[in-house]
Design an enzyme around this catalytic site. Sequence first.
Site, PDB file in Angstrom:
ATOM      1  N   LEU A 109      -1.494  -3.571  13.768  1.00  0.00           N
ATOM      2  CA  LEU A 109      -2.809  -4.467  12.541  1.00  0.00           C
ATOM      3  C   LEU A 109      -1.940  -4.708  11.292  1.00  0.00           C
ATOM      4  O   LEU A 109      -1.218  -3.862  10.670  1.00  0.00           O
ATOM      5  CB  LEU A 109      -3.589  -3.826  12.335  1.00  0.00           C
ATOM      6  CG  LEU A 109      -5.124  -2.816  13.082  1.00  0.00           C
ATOM      7  CD1 LEU A 109      -6.304  -2.778  13.236  1.00  0.00           C
ATOM      8  CD2 LEU A 109      -4.378  -4.395  14.773  1.00  0.00           C
ATOM      9  N   GLY A 154      -1.452  -0.557  15.553  1.00  0.00           N
ATOM     10  CA  GLY A 154      -2.226  -1.286  16.579  1.00  0.00           C
ATOM     11  C   GLY A 154      -1.040  -1.837  17.873  1.00  0.00           C
ATOM     12  O   GLY A 154      -1.112  -2.719  18.886  1.00  0.00           O
ATOM     13  N   ASN A 178      -0.556   6.549  14.382  1.00  0.00           N
ATOM     14  CA  ASN A 178      -0.746   6.759  13.076  1.00  0.00           C
ATOM     15  C   ASN A 178      -1.002   6.464  12.388  1.00  0.00           C
ATOM     16  O   ASN A 178      -1.521   7.350  10.912  1.00  0.00           O
ATOM     17  CB  ASN A 178       0.804   6.660  12.006  1.00  0.00           C
ATOM     18  CG  ASN A 178       0.968   5.538  12.006  1.00  0.00           C
ATOM     19  OD1 ASN A 178       0.743   4.427  13.152  1.00  0.00           O
ATOM     20  ND2 ASN A 178       1.708   5.031  11.165  1.00  0.00           N
ATOM     21  N   GLU A 179      -2.466   6.106  12.760  1.00  0.00           N
ATOM     22  CA  GLU A 179      -3.713   6.193  11.382  1.00  0.00           C
ATOM     23  C   GLU A 179      -4.075   7.329  10.883  1.00  0.00           C
ATOM     24  O   GLU A 179      -4.161   6.798   9.531  1.00  0.00           O
ATOM     25  CB  GLU A 179      -5.096   4.711  12.390  1.00  0.00           C
ATOM     26  CG  GLU A 179      -4.625   3.567  13.132  1.00  0.00           C
ATOM     27  CD  GLU A 179      -3.667   3.493  14.362  1.00  0.00           C
ATOM     28  OE1 GLU A 179      -3.667   4.447  14.358  1.00  0.00           O
ATOM     29  OE2 GLU A 179      -4.338   2.980  15.030  1.00  0.00           O
TER      30      GLU A 179
HETATM   31  C1  LIG Z   1     -11.468  -5.409   8.825  1.00  0.00           C
HETATM   32  C2  LIG Z   1     -11.112  -3.947   8.406  1.00  0.00           C
HETATM   33  C3  LIG Z   1     -11.729  -3.122   8.743  1.00  0.00           C
HETATM   34  C4  LIG Z   1     -11.335  -1.296   8.230  1.00  0.00           C
HETATM   35  C5  LIG Z   1     -11.240  -0.081   9.423  1.00  0.00           C
HETATM   36  C6  LIG Z   1     -10.621   0.937   8.589  1.00  0.00           C
HETATM   37  C7  LIG Z   1     -10.184   1.336   9.523  1.00  0.00           C
HETATM   38  C8  LIG Z   1      -9.864   1.576  11.359  1.00  0.00           C
HETATM   39  C9  LIG Z   1      -9.439   1.419  12.178  1.00  0.00           C
HETATM   40  C10 LIG Z   1      -7.316   0.730  11.694  1.00  0.00           C
HETATM   41  C11 LIG Z   1      -6.906   0.494  12.562  1.00  0.00           C
HETATM   42  C12 LIG Z   1      -5.448   0.581  11.792  1.00  0.00           C
HETATM   43  C13 LIG Z   1      -4.691   0.243  13.248  1.00  0.00           C
HETATM   44  C14 LIG Z   1      -3.218  -0.735  12.941  1.00  0.00           C
HETATM   45  O1  LIG Z   1      -2.225  -0.721  13.250  1.00  0.00           O
HETATM   46  S1  LIG Z   1      -3.160  -0.321  10.492  1.00  0.00           S
HETATM   47  C15 LIG Z   1      -1.092  -0.894  10.681  1.00  0.00           C
HETATM   48  C16 LIG Z   1      -0.496   0.734  10.774  1.00  0.00           C
HETATM   49  N1  LIG Z   1       0.855   0.256  10.633  1.00  0.00           N
HETATM   50  C17 LIG Z   1       1.386   0.896  10.597  1.00  0.00           C
HETATM   51  O2  LIG Z   1       1.365   2.281   9.225  1.00  0.00           O
HETATM   52  C18 LIG Z   1       4.042   0.201  10.205  1.00  0.00           C
HETATM   53  C19 LIG Z   1       3.774  -0.195   8.963  1.00  0.00           C
HETATM   54  N2  LIG Z   1       5.608  -0.337   8.834  1.00  0.00           N
HETATM   55  C20 LIG Z   1       6.353   0.558   9.517  1.00  0.00           C
HETATM   56  O3  LIG Z   1       6.110   1.296   9.801  1.00  0.00           O
HETATM   57  C21 LIG Z   1       7.454  -0.695   8.998  1.00  0.00           C
HETATM   58  O4  LIG Z   1       7.434  -1.796   8.959  1.00  0.00           O
HETATM   59  C22 LIG Z   1       8.794  -0.637  10.484  1.00  0.00           C
HETATM   60  C23 LIG Z   1       7.663  -1.589  11.721  1.00  0.00           C
HETATM   61  C24 LIG Z   1       8.505   0.348  11.268  1.00  0.00           C
HETATM   62  C25 LIG Z   1       9.204  -2.049  10.248  1.00  0.00           C
HETATM   63  O5  LIG Z   1      10.502  -1.687   9.476  1.00  0.00           O
HETATM   64  P1  LIG Z   1      11.906  -2.349   9.251  1.00  0.00           P
HETATM   65  O6  LIG Z   1      12.217  -2.862   9.753  1.00  0.00           O
HETATM   66  O7  LIG Z   1      12.096  -0.852   7.674  1.00  0.00           O
HETATM   67  O8  LIG Z   1      10.684  -3.311   8.070  1.00  0.00           O
HETATM   68  P2  LIG Z   1       9.998  -2.907   6.501  1.00  0.00           P
HETATM   69  O9  LIG Z   1       9.181  -1.557   6.838  1.00  0.00           O
HETATM   70  O10 LIG Z   1      10.703  -3.022   5.386  1.00  0.00           O
HETATM   71  O11 LIG Z   1       8.940  -4.269   6.764  1.00  0.00           O
HETATM   72  C26 LIG Z   1       9.302  -5.011   6.773  1.00  0.00           C
HETATM   73  C27 LIG Z   1       7.975  -6.409   5.612  1.00  0.00           C
HETATM   74  O12 LIG Z   1       7.102  -6.243   6.975  1.00  0.00           O
HETATM   75  C28 LIG Z   1       5.467  -5.294   6.345  1.00  0.00           C
HETATM   76  N3  LIG Z   1       4.548  -5.267   7.128  1.00  0.00           N
HETATM   77  C29 LIG Z   1       5.430  -3.621   8.225  1.00  0.00           C
HETATM   78  N4  LIG Z   1       4.202  -2.954   8.486  1.00  0.00           N
HETATM   79  C30 LIG Z   1       3.003  -4.498   7.940  1.00  0.00           C
HETATM   80  C31 LIG Z   1       1.706  -4.429   8.339  1.00  0.00           C
HETATM   81  N5  LIG Z   1       1.333  -3.358   9.151  1.00  0.00           N
HETATM   82  N6  LIG Z   1       0.474  -5.144   7.895  1.00  0.00           N
HETATM   83  C32 LIG Z   1       1.550  -6.398   7.194  1.00  0.00           C
HETATM   84  N7  LIG Z   1       2.951  -5.969   6.833  1.00  0.00           N
HETATM   85  C33 LIG Z   1       3.703  -5.208   7.187  1.00  0.00           C
HETATM   86  C34 LIG Z   1       6.658  -4.204   5.021  1.00  0.00           C
HETATM   87  O13 LIG Z   1       5.625  -4.033   3.679  1.00  0.00           O
HETATM   88  C35 LIG Z   1       7.744  -5.546   4.553  1.00  0.00           C
HETATM   89  O14 LIG Z   1       7.263  -6.529   3.680  1.00  0.00           O
HETATM   90  P3  LIG Z   1       8.332  -6.890   2.684  1.00  0.00           P
HETATM   91  O15 LIG Z   1       9.457  -7.732   2.787  1.00  0.00           O
HETATM   92  O16 LIG Z   1       7.041  -8.083   1.887  1.00  0.00           O
HETATM   93  O17 LIG Z   1       7.946  -5.400   1.779  1.00  0.00           O
END
Ligand SMILES: CCCCC/C=C\CCC/C=C/CC(=O)SCCNC(=O)CCNC(=O)[C@H](O)C(C)(C)COP(=O)(O)OP(=O)(O)OC[C@H]1O[C@@H](n2cnc3c(N)ncnc32)[C@H](O)[C@@H]1OP(=O)(O)O
Length: 476
Positions: A109, A154, A178-179
């Site tokens: 997400l 997600g 990993n949430e």
């Molecule tokens: C509507 C509100 C409801 C609230 C309800 C609350 C809770 C209910 C349940 C919630 C459920 C959630 C499910 C989810 O999916 S939460 C998202 C979890 N995602 C992660 O933990 C992934 C995090 N990202 C990573 O681990 C890494 O980015 C990677 C995917 C392994 C890729 O690594 P790498 O290639 O090294 O890239 P970077 O880390 O340098 O990232 C590049 C760039 O992308 C941005 N980014 C990464 N992930 C996300 C993301 N999930 N959303 C938005 N942006 C993301 C990151 O910040 C970098 O941006 P910048 O270059 O601008 O710094």
Amino acid sequence: MANVLRNSAKFGFSGVLSQLSIHSRHGRECVSPCFSLQQRNNSTSPKIKVDLDSSTGVAVLRMQSPPVNSLSLDFLTEFCINLEKLEMDRSCRGLIITSTLSKVFSAGLDIMEMYGKSPERCGEFWKAVQEMWLKLYGSNMATIAAINGSSPAGGCLMSIGCDYRIMADNPRYSIGLNETQLGIVAPFWFKDTLVNTVGNRAAELSLELGLLYSAPDALKIGLVDQLVPEDQVLSTAQDTMSKWLAVPGQNTLSHWLYRVRTLSLSHTGCTGSEHSPSHWLYRVRTLSLTLAVPGQNTLSHTGCTRSEHSPSHWLYRVRTLSLTLAVPGQNTLSHTGCTGSEYSPSHWLYRVRILSLTLAVPGQNTLPHTGCTGSEHSLSHTGCTGSEHSLSHWLYRVRILSLTLAVPGQNTLPHTGCTGSEHSLSHTGCTGSEHTLPHTGCTGSEYSLSHWLYRVRTLSLTLAVPGQNTLSQYTL
Ligand SMILES: CCCCC/C=C\CCC/C=C/CC(=O)SCCNC(=O)CCNC(=O)[C@H](O)C(C)(C)COP(=O)(O)OP(=O)(O)OC[C@H]1O[C@@H](n2cnc3c(N)ncnc32)[C@H](O)[C@@H]1OP(=O)(O)O
């Protein structure tokens, strides 16, 4: 990234949730998913590319939204529209999902969607997340995730929403829900899908610790089905797809029976057509999360009174408890009848769960104990009305019932108390002619008895929610 997460934590997910909850209570119009999706897709640059090979009937859906294919509202909208188009295209029988980005399948997400947005936007976003899962998990196509990079949260949900997962054999890539590590909690339907994939214990560990698995570890626990060299992920998916499509009717009944259980749990409590699945998914999720909010210990009877029980620990367990015990229309755990101090929670939780599983006979008032109040809290609440009916008497009958159900030519279940014209599949809880178990794919007399006995037994065990007409609620 870290900043975003920190800010999200500061803003407070529970705050967002309570806003969402209010929004939900006010009610959203139930419109067709297709319509609502099309309305809100304002994006111009395609985040999804689909190629359908008409000679094989296999579509490849490529996610191409840099930097990490995060699931924003725009992304999800486009994803769902494409999925829906393929679903309606009868020539398309198989779907492979992959990424055009190097190293990343999907980052899950979009964190930015969960921070500082209006309740309306949050509601739209969350609904889109649910629609993505419902459409994928409920798809009639055979679906394969060709995971050519990391796939956390997600992204993992999207992968386990498919029938089969092939991942690049690269230990630097990880996948998992990993949430918990982010301070948020995977919704129960994420959990159900994970349980269906890796089993209870692995899911429990995975969710409580918020584990991300390297590709080899993911294979070990069954989170992915196959590892192949990175440059062979897509070709292997295509080969594998041809095997899936060679199975007669693979994407009909067997596919559905398995999934219906998960989907039907999500619908529990749905009594009217105004309640769309996603509507309920949203509510139930909110409920489960709310139930375990520290300081709101409405589940005091579960024994959750101590601070050493971390939220993630409890959320996971409480979700399981609610799903297991919640009888729609009942005041959830209070229906266990546990009102006196002589009954310890564990005593009741254990018994009630066993009773529900053992005694539920569709169409019967199996668990009237849910309305028990007072001294009748005894085994008579199992449906026995006279003292001559001991528990063993009932257990015996129910066992016989289950066995009898599978004897060809005895599909009338007279021993259940059914008399007359209702001796039919209506004993599954279906009450109107429109309720013909549409999701099984069975529609008419071409299906022989043994065929039905087998199916009905599975359906009954799978879908029966005591006191509720579960099948009629099933609208997908
Ligand atoms: C509507 C509100 C409801 C609230 C309800 C609350 C809770 C209910 C349940 C919630 C459920 C959630 C499910 C989810 O999916 S939460 C998202 C979890 N995602 C992660 O933990 C992934 C995090 N990202 C990573 O681990 C890494 O980015 C990677 C995917 C392994 C890729 O690594 P790498 O290639 O090294 O890239 P970077 O880390 O340098 O990232 C590049 C760039 O992308 C941005 N980014 C990464 N992930 C996300 C993301 N999930 N959303 C938005 N942006 C993301 C990151 O910040 C970098 O941006 P910048 O270059 O601008 O710094």
